[in-house]
Design a protein around this motif. Structure first.
Motif, short mmCIF file in Angstrom:
data_model
loop_
_atom_site.label_atom_id
_atom_site.label_comp_id
_atom_site.label_asym_id
_atom_site.label_seq_id
_atom_site.Cartn_x
_atom_site.Cartn_y
_atom_site.Cartn_z
N CYS A 119 0.77 -1.18 -0.03
CA CYS A 119 -0.03 0.01 0.08
C CYS A 119 0.78 1.19 0.11
N ALA A 120 0.45 2.18 -0.94
CA ALA A 120 1.18 3.50 -0.93
C ALA A 120 0.94 4.40 0.30
N ILE A 121 1.84 4.99 0.85
CA ILE A 121 1.56 5.83 2.14
C ILE A 121 1.73 7.26 1.92
N ASP A 122 1.61 8.25 2.84
CA ASP A 122 1.63 9.56 2.36
C ASP A 122 3.07 10.10 2.83
N LEU A 123 4.27 9.33 2.64
CA LEU A 123 5.53 9.95 2.37
C LEU A 123 5.84 9.80 0.80
N ARG A 124 6.54 11.04 0.43
CA ARG A 124 6.91 11.03 -0.92
C ARG A 124 8.39 11.69 -1.09
N ALA A 125 8.94 11.04 -2.36
CA ALA A 125 10.17 11.50 -2.81
C ALA A 125 9.78 12.39 -4.02
N HIS A 126 10.33 13.60 -3.97
CA HIS A 126 10.13 14.66 -5.02
C HIS A 126 11.49 14.89 -5.74
N VAL A 127 11.34 14.79 -7.09
CA VAL A 127 12.45 14.92 -7.98
C VAL A 127 12.20 15.90 -9.08
N THR A 128 13.20 16.92 -9.06
CA THR A 128 13.12 18.29 -9.98
C THR A 128 14.38 18.18 -10.90
N VAL A 129 14.02 18.34 -12.22
CA VAL A 129 14.87 18.47 -13.37
C VAL A 129 15.11 19.71 -13.94
N GLU A 130 16.08 20.00 -14.37
CA GLU A 130 16.21 21.16 -15.12
C GLU A 130 17.60 21.26 -16.05
N GLU A 131 17.47 22.02 -17.11
CA GLU A 131 18.77 21.88 -18.07
C GLU A 131 20.09 22.04 -17.45
N ALA A 132 21.21 21.69 -18.01
CA ALA A 132 22.27 21.53 -17.31
C ALA A 132 23.36 21.29 -18.48
N PRO A 133 24.52 21.51 -18.20
CA PRO A 133 25.48 21.06 -19.29
C PRO A 133 25.89 19.56 -19.44
N THR A 134 25.70 19.16 -18.14
CA THR A 134 25.76 17.39 -18.23
C THR A 134 24.78 16.81 -17.53
N VAL A 135 24.67 15.51 -17.53
CA VAL A 135 23.72 14.86 -16.56
C VAL A 135 24.45 14.93 -15.12
N GLN A 136 23.74 15.44 -14.22
CA GLN A 136 24.07 15.85 -12.78
C GLN A 136 23.29 15.70 -12.06
N MET A 137 23.88 15.35 -10.60
CA MET A 137 22.82 15.38 -9.53
C MET A 137 23.10 16.41 -8.39
N LYS A 138 22.29 17.00 -7.99
CA LYS A 138 22.51 18.36 -7.00
C LYS A 138 22.60 17.51 -5.63
N GLY A 139 23.72 18.07 -4.94
CA GLY A 139 23.83 17.39 -3.52
C GLY A 139 23.94 18.83 -2.70
N PRO A 140 24.19 18.48 -1.56
CA PRO A 140 24.51 19.56 -0.36
C PRO A 140 25.41 20.55 -0.95
N GLY A 141 26.68 19.94 -1.57
CA GLY A 141 27.85 20.95 -1.81
C GLY A 141 27.56 21.38 -3.36
N GLY A 142 26.40 21.02 -3.85
CA GLY A 142 26.35 21.66 -5.26
C GLY A 142 26.26 20.54 -6.19
N SER A 143 26.19 20.58 -7.68
CA SER A 143 25.92 19.68 -8.43
C SER A 143 27.25 19.04 -8.93
N VAL A 144 27.10 17.79 -8.96
CA VAL A 144 28.28 16.93 -9.41
C VAL A 144 27.82 15.99 -10.45
N ASP A 145 28.67 15.49 -11.48
CA ASP A 145 28.28 14.51 -12.42
C ASP A 145 27.83 13.34 -11.69
N LEU A 146 26.52 12.61 -12.46
CA LEU A 146 25.96 11.50 -11.94
C LEU A 146 27.14 10.50 -11.79
#
Ligand SMILES: Nc1ncnc2c1ncn2[C@@H]1O[C@H](COP(=O)(O)OP(=O)(O)O)[C@@H](O)[C@H]1O
Ligand SMILES: C[C@@](O)(CCOP(=O)(O)O)CC(=O)O
Ligand SMILES: [Mg+2]
Length: 303
Positions: free
Chosen positions: A27-54
C-alpha cells in the motif's frame, strides 16, 4: 524546471515471498520522494555541496534510469535534484519512490510520453538490475498508489488506514537481505518454499478481511506473517522489540515491512491506540510516526 513526486509504501503482507512470485499486498503511504529536473551542461545530481556529475556507485538507481532513457531518446544535459521524506534503507520503498519519480520527471522533460505501465515496468527493471533481484511491488505501488496485489498487478482500490511506523534506525540493504534469503532457500528448498506458500496464503486471505474492514483479523494475519519472516532470518532483535512493544500497547497486528534486517516495522491500530502504540515504540528504542495510506501514485507536481 519540472518537479514530480512518488509515494513510499508498506507491505501489509508478503514481502520476500513476492520475490518468488507469491502473493503480496502493499500500500502506498503519504511519504513522498520529490524529483526536480532542469537543463544543465551534463547529466548531474544536485547535492548539499552543489551539483556533481551522476556517479553510478553513489546513485545506482538514478544512473540506471538515465541509461535506460539513453536507449530511446536523446539524453541532453539535465540536473536532477531529489528531496525525499522517506527514510532510506528502511523498508518503506525509498529506492522505488526515487526511481519512479525520476522516470516521471525525465519523461516530462524529454517528452517521451511514457504510460504509467511503462513507468512501472522500467522502474522494476531498474530495481532488478541494481538489487540483483526485485519483485515489481515497490515500483508498482509507487507508480499507481493505493493498495495493490502482486504479482497479479491488481489495483485493489483505496482503504484509508492509519499506520504507526516504527523505525529501528538500523540501515538494511535490500540487495543483501534478499540474497541471504535466496541462499537459505537454496539450502532448504522444500521448507522455505512451503513458508513462502504460507505467506502467500496469508496475503490472499488478508485481502478479504481488508475489504470487509475486519482489521482485528488483518492484524492477526500480520502477526502470523511476522513469525514467518523471523523464520527466514530477516528479523532482528531491534525489530522484535518494537513489534512486541507495539502489541503490548494494543496494536491489532505488527510486523516488519520490506526487506527487514533493520529498517521499519508497522503496527495496525484502532484510532484510540495510535499514540499509545507510537509512544510504546519510542520507549522500546525506535523512532515512531503515524502515516496514512495514500491513493496518490506518481504525478507531476509542477512544470
Ligand atoms: N533521497 C534519495 N536520494 C537519492 N537516492 C536515494 C534516496 N533515497 C533512497 N535512495 C536510493 O535508494 C537506496 C535505498 O534503497 P533500499 O536499500 O531498497 O531501501 P528501501 O527499503 O528504502 O527501498 C539508497 O541506497 C539510494 O541508492
Ligand atoms: C524484500 C522485498 O520483498 C521488499 C523490499 O522492500 P524495501 O526495498 O526494503 O522497501 C524485495 C522485493 O519485493 O523486491
Ligand atoms: Mg527498496
Amino acid at each position: 524546471m519540472i518537479t514530480s513526486s512518488a509515494p513510499g509504501k508498506i507491505f501489509l503482507f508478503g514481502e520476500h515471498a513476492v520475490v518468488y512470485g507469491k502473493t503480496a499486498i502493499a500500500c502506498a503511504i503519504d511519504l513522498r520522494a520529490h524529483v526536480t529536473v532542469e537543463e544543465a551542461p551534463t547529466v548531474q545530481m544536485k547535492g548539499p555541496g552543489g551539483s556533481v556529475d551522476l556517479n553510478p556507485r553513489k546513485h545506482p538507481y538514478i544512473y540506471s534510469v538515465v541509461e535506460k532513457f539513453k536507449g530511446f531518446t536523446d539524453v541532453t544535459g539535465v540536473n536532477i535534484d531529489i528531496h525525499s521524506d522517506i527514510p532510506v534503507g528502511s523498508g518503506l520503498g525509498s529506492s522505488a519512490a526515487v526511481t519512479i519519480a525520476t522516470i516521471k520527471a525525465l519523461d516530462a522533460y524529454y517528452g517521451t510520453n511514457l504510460t504509467l505501465e511503462d513507468i512501472a515496468h522500467m522502474g522494476h527493471q531498474v530495481e532488478s538490475e541494481v538489487q540483483g533481484r526485485a519483485s515489481p511491488t515497490d515500483t508498482f505501488v509507487s507508480t499507481f498508489g493505493g493498495m495493490v496485489q502482486i504479482p497479479d498487478r491488481k489495483k485493489l482500490g483505496f482503504y484509508d488506514m492509519l499506520i504507526v511506523i516504527g523505525n529501528t534506525g538500523k540501515f538494511s540493504s535490500t540487495r543483501k537481505i534478499v540474497s541471504n534469503v535466496a541462499a537459505l532457500k537454496e539450502r532448504h528448498p522444500i521448507v522455505i518454499g512451503q513458508i513462502m506458500d504460507t505467506i502467500s496464503a496469508i496475503s490472499e486471505t488478508g485481502i478479504e478481511f481488508i475489504q470487509e474492514g475486519d482489521f482485528h483479523t488483518v492484524g492477526e494475519l500480520m502477526n502470523i506473517n511476522q513469525g514467518l519472516l523471523d523464520s527466514i532470518g530477516v528479523g532482528s532483535k531491534e525489530l522484535s522489540e518494537l513489534v512486541y512493544a507495539s502489541r503490548k500497547a494494543g496494536a491489532l497486528g505488527s510486523k516488519i515491512t520490506g526487506a527487514g534486517g533493520g529498517g521499519c516495522m508497522i503496527a495496525l491500530c484502532e484510532h484510540k491506540n495510535l499514540s499509545r502504540v507510537a509512544h510504546a515504540i519510542k520507549r522500546a528504542g525506535g523512532d515512531s510516526f503515524i502515516c496514512r495510506t495514500s491513493h496518490v501514485g506518481v504525478r507531476i507536481e509542477s512544470k
